[in-house]
Scaffold this active site. Structure first.
Site, PDB file in Angstrom:
ATOM      1  CG  ASP A 120      51.777  32.179  36.698  1.00  0.00           C
ATOM      2  OD1 ASP A 120      50.723  31.842  37.279  1.00  0.00           O
ATOM      3  OD2 ASP A 120      52.077  31.790  35.553  1.00  0.00           O
ATOM      4  CB  SER A 121      55.161  37.602  39.422  1.00  0.00           C
ATOM      5  OG  SER A 121      56.070  37.247  38.407  1.00  0.00           O
ATOM      6  CG  ASN A 122      50.604  39.398  41.760  1.00  0.00           C
ATOM      7  OD1 ASN A 122      49.811  39.669  40.864  1.00  0.00           O
ATOM      8  ND2 ASN A 122      51.471  40.286  42.213  1.00  0.00           N
ATOM      9  CD  GLU A 138      52.542  48.875  40.987  1.00  0.00           C
ATOM     10  OE1 GLU A 138      52.278  50.082  41.174  1.00  0.00           O
ATOM     11  OE2 GLU A 138      52.235  47.978  41.789  1.00  0.00           O
ATOM     12  NE  ARG A 197      47.876  44.208  43.592  1.00  0.00           N
ATOM     13  CZ  ARG A 197      48.651  43.405  44.303  1.00  0.00           C
ATOM     14  NH1 ARG A 197      48.259  42.976  45.484  1.00  0.00           N
ATOM     15  NH2 ARG A 197      49.831  43.032  43.843  1.00  0.00           N
ATOM     16  CG  HIS A 198      46.777  43.728  38.766  1.00  0.00           C
ATOM     17  ND1 HIS A 198      47.281  42.495  39.114  1.00  0.00           N
ATOM     18  CD2 HIS A 198      47.699  44.635  39.183  1.00  0.00           C
ATOM     19  CE1 HIS A 198      48.455  42.636  39.696  1.00  0.00           C
ATOM     20  NE2 HIS A 198      48.730  43.929  39.756  1.00  0.00           N
ATOM     21  N   GLY A 199      43.869  41.436  38.965  1.00  0.00           N
ATOM     22  CA  GLY A 199      43.918  40.052  39.430  1.00  0.00           C
ATOM     23  C   GLY A 199      45.350  39.539  39.505  1.00  0.00           C
TER      24      GLY A 199
END
Length: 218
Positions: free
Chosen positions: A17-19, A89, A12-14
């Site tokens: 800011d939303s995460n 996604e 999964r990607h790093g």
């Protein structure tokens, strides 16, 4: 003579800011943020973990957060990033950019339907989990068939990874949210030609992220 083993390292990607927002905000395919400072560190730590792997090819979703993660992993391996648009996604519809608390308060019926059975109801005006699984399963099968006997790396997304892994683990799609996928979590998948399905050898490995790990809701 043994049948050649194909290995897929699914990442999964790093974090963006939303995460990392509290509460987290849904991005889907429409919010195309770069990695945050923490996300870049997660990608670097994942690159360090995988730098000695004998990977021959690296694929990435077209979204910026995935491509930046893939580029970090590819550099020490001397690989180019091959963008695979079909690994984009989930489409989160009208929930794009919103957090779950806001969605529950302002879109209660759709929220409750999603919580009960996201395979059937899904994201409001977007995709269901079943639709995501149905579109990404053939892509992963194609990549495994294309690289028989090789090791490849694929950088993708939370829902894409969850739905595919749920399929491999024979978990009903409505429960795929129970398959945890942290940012830069690493999964190892193996397949031999002729086998009905690939095998999950490791799931959501995150030990390498200890110095950059930050928990947040999926």
């Amino acid at each position: 003579m043994s049948t050649p083993l194909t290995q897929m390292i699914l990442v999964r990607h790093g974090a963006t800011d939303s995460n990392l927002a509290r509460p987290a905000r849904l991005q889907g395919r429409g919010v195309n943020l770069p990695l945050s400072t923490i996300g870049r560190r997660q990608a670097a730590l994942t690159a360090e973990l995988l730098k000695s792997r004998p990977a021959t090819t690296l694929y990435s979703s077209p979204l910026l957060r995935a491509v930046e993660t893939a580029e970090a992993i590819a550099a020490p391996l001397g690989l180019e990033v091959r963008v695979e648009p079909r690994l984009v996604e989930v489409h989160v519809g009208r929930w794009e950019g919103r957090d779950w608390g806001e969605i529950e308060q302002n879109d209660r019926e759709a929220f409750e339907n999603f919580q009960r059975d996201p395979a059937t109801f899904g994201y409001a005006d977007g995709e269901t989990m079943q639709q995501v699984q149905d579109r990404v399963r053939p892509v992963f099968a194609e990549l495994l068939a294309r690289h028989i006997g090789e090791q490849i790396i694929v950088v993708s997304h939370n829902v894409v990874n969850r739905t595919y892994l749920a399929h491999l683990l024979e978990i009903p799609t409505r429960y795929c949210r129970h398959v945890q996928q942290d940012n830069c979590g690493v999964n190892l998948i193996e397949h031999r030609p002729g086998s009905e399905r690939a095998i999950v050898r490791s799931l959501n490995l995150i030990d390498h992220l200890a110095e950059a790990f930050t928990e947040y809701p999926a």
